[in-house]
Structures are given as C-alpha cells and as structure tokens.
Motif scaffolding. Structure first.
Motif, PDB file in Angstrom:
ATOM      1  N   THR A  65      -8.857  -9.297   3.035  1.00 25.68           N
ATOM      2  CA  THR A  65      -8.446  -8.446   1.797  1.00 25.68           C
ATOM      3  C   THR A  65      -7.967  -7.243   2.501  1.00 25.68           C
ATOM      4  OG1 THR A  65     -10.667  -9.482   1.190  1.00 25.68           O
ATOM      5  CG2 THR A  65     -10.107  -7.181   0.250  1.00 25.68           C
TER       6      THR A  65
ATOM      7  N   SER B 278     -13.343  -1.998   1.433  1.00 22.66           N
ATOM      8  CA  SER B 278     -12.805  -2.627  -0.110  1.00 22.66           C
ATOM      9  C   SER B 278     -13.955  -2.873  -0.731  1.00 22.66           C
ATOM     10  CB  SER B 278     -11.967  -3.433   0.262  1.00 22.66           C
ATOM     11  OG  SER B 278     -12.508  -4.843   0.543  1.00 22.66           O
ATOM     12  N   ASN B 279     -13.759  -3.103  -2.053  1.00 22.54           N
ATOM     13  CA  ASN B 279     -14.858  -3.535  -3.016  1.00 22.54           C
ATOM     14  C   ASN B 279     -15.463  -4.941  -2.517  1.00 22.54           C
ATOM     15  OD1 ASN B 279     -14.307  -1.086  -4.436  1.00 22.54           O
ATOM     16  ND2 ASN B 279     -13.099  -2.325  -5.775  1.00 22.54           N
TER      17      ASN B 279
ATOM     18  N   LEU C 160      -7.521  -3.405   3.280  1.00 25.73           N
ATOM     19  CA  LEU C 160      -8.660  -2.517   3.333  1.00 25.73           C
ATOM     20  C   LEU C 160      -7.803  -0.952   3.053  1.00 25.73           C
ATOM     21  CD1 LEU C 160     -10.383  -3.725   6.357  1.00 25.73           C
ATOM     22  CD2 LEU C 160     -10.958  -4.217   4.378  1.00 25.73           C
TER      23      LEU C 160
ATOM     24  N   GLN D   4       0.777  -1.136   0.213  1.00 29.74           N
ATOM     25  CA  GLN D   4      -0.031   0.170   0.038  1.00 29.74           C
ATOM     26  C   GLN D   4       0.880   1.362  -0.146  1.00 29.74           C
ATOM     27  OE1 GLN D   4      -2.444   0.071   3.526  1.00 29.74           O
ATOM     28  NE2 GLN D   4      -0.689   1.108   4.643  1.00 29.74           N
TER      29      GLN D   4
END
Length: 286
Positions: A169, A198-199, A171, A136
C-alpha cells in the motif's frame, strides 16, 4: 598667495582619492548583481540496505531555468532502479524489482550575504514494481546555513495500486530532518522524525539517525538506521557523488563555498521523494 592654489590642489587630491575608493565599491556592487553562474549538475547515488531489502541506484539531473544574483529556479529530474533482494526474492524472478522517476520544480534563494539559503519545491513521482504502478505528489521546504540544515518533506499518493490486489500500500508521509556538525571535519549527524500511514495500514511515527561523511567536495557516504512500527528496524549505507566540482571563483554571485554543492544539488529524498510502500523501509541518504 599660494594658499588658494594649495587649497585647490587639496580638493583635487581629495576628489581623486574619493573616486579611487568608490571605484572598487561600485565594481563590487555591479558584481553582486550579476546572475549566478551555476550550470547543470548531475548526481549518482547508490543505496545498499540489509540483505532482505533492495539495492537502489539513482541518477539525478539538475538544470537551472532562471538564475539571478540571489535566486535559482531549477528542474530536478530523477530516475532510479531497484534490484531484487538478495534474500527473500521468489525463484525465477527478474533481476530488477522496480523502476521509477521523480521530477521537482524548485527555487532556492540566498540571504545573509550568501551565507544561507532557503528553498521550496514541488513535483510528481511514479513507481513501477512487480506489475503495480504507483503515483504521488511531493513537496519540500529547506533552510540551509553553513553547517546546519532543516528540511521538511511530504508525499501524498494519488491513487491505490493500479491493477491487481496487492499487499503493498502506498503510504503518505511527512518528514522533518536536521543536519548538524559533529565537530569532526567532514562528519555531520542527521536525525529525522517521520510520520507514515494510509487508510488500510493506519499510521506510525518513526525515527531515523544518519551519519554523513564527506570524503571530498562532491563525494559522501551516509550510514542510516531507522525504526517505525510498520517495518521495524532497518538500515542502509548510501554512497553519493555530485559533479561537476565547482570552485567559488567560478560561481559568480556571492555564495559561501560550503553552500555551493547543496545550492546546486538535487532535492533530497528525505524519506518521501522515493515512493514508500507499507513493506518497505524508509528512504535514506541526502
């Protein structure tokens, strides 16, 4: 007949007095233009959460790149490791659950005669956890004034997990935290509001309340509790030490003594510097 002589003596005395008064002021002006004398700093932090989460040990190295009387450009590099949870780890699993690193380039600027500073930083984080690799980019903005602090941080994942399918996942996050005095010496309260999501998981708004007690100039402990819909209620206890200890007369340019540690210290994680996964509690501690 002696009046002109007395007048001349009076003018000479006045001139001498002005020179004497001006000399310290000039010296102070020169001193104020000297660069800060803040060398490299190191920080060690241990985060102890509830038994079903992972203890995390962090090491920061903060080194100045350029320093002036008001500005400090710096690099903050962090490495950390997390062990397996005491409860819930699979049989035969390794002792360590995750390893990671974080790097920030930042600048902090003094103002209000050294009684406050503001700053910004940006950088890259990575995490290896049980065969998965996460990345990230992160950014932070801070405003600190004696006993008060406002911090805004954010993290944005660069990619999904690298190899196999995972329930974890990464975030995205946005965090706003303030630090306020409590009236009790050495104790501060730090409420935080954050947004993660997130998606695949959707988004959730959360809150965290921290109490930080400074035992000495460089030692502190933080008790935190937080809640959001993705992970429910969680908490942690953080121990932190920053070294070396510095005395105000060794710093150089004018800065209030209570700001030295935060001005020379690491960029706090504030919930986003350590990569957060959808099954992990919010990061805590300064």
């Amino acid at each position: 007949m002696n009046q002109p002589g007395r007048l001349l003596d009076g003018k000479a005395a006045l001139s001498l007095g002005l020179l004497i008064l001006a000399a310290p002021a000039k010296g102070h002006e020169l001193a104020a233009k000297e660069p800060l004398k803040l060398g490299a700093s190191q920080m060690i932090k241990l985060v102890i959460p509830q038994p079903y989460s992972s203890n995390r040990l962090e090491y920061d190295y903060i080194v100045p790149i350029v320093q002036t009387a008001r500005d400090r450009y710096f690099l903050d590099a962090k490495v950390f490791a997390s062990e397996q949870p005491l409860i819930g780890a699979s049989a035969g699993s390794d002792f360590f659950q995750a390893f990671g690193q974080s790097a920030r380039l930042g600048v902090r600027t003094l103002f209000e005669q050294g009684n406050a500073f503001h700053g910004a930083s940006v950088g890259y984080d990575s995490l290896w956890q049980q065969g998965e690799y996460y990345q990230q980019i992160g950014a932070a903005f801070e405003y600190t004034k004696r006993d008060y602090q406002l911090v805004l941080t954010m993290g944005l994942p660069l990619s999904p997990p690298s190899a196999t399918a995972s329930v974890d996942t990464p975030l995205a996050s946005v965090n706003v935290q303030v630090s306020l005095p409590t009236g009790y010496p050495g104790l501060a309260v730090q409420p935080r509001v954050y947004l993660v999501g997130s998606n695949s998981t959707g988004s959730a708004v959360g809150g965290q309340l921290q109490f930080t007690y400074s035992f000495a100039r460089s030692w502190s402990a933080t008790l935190a509790s937080n809640y959001d819909e993705l992970t429910g209620v969680s908490g942690s206890l953080t121990f932190q030490v920053l070294f070396p200890q510095r005395q105000p007369d060794s710093v150089g340019a004018a800065i209030h003594p209570s700001l030295i540690n935060s001005f020379a210290g690491a960029v706090g994680n504030n919930g986003s510097r350590v990569i957060r996964l959808d099954n992990a509690p919010a990061a805590s501690g300064n």
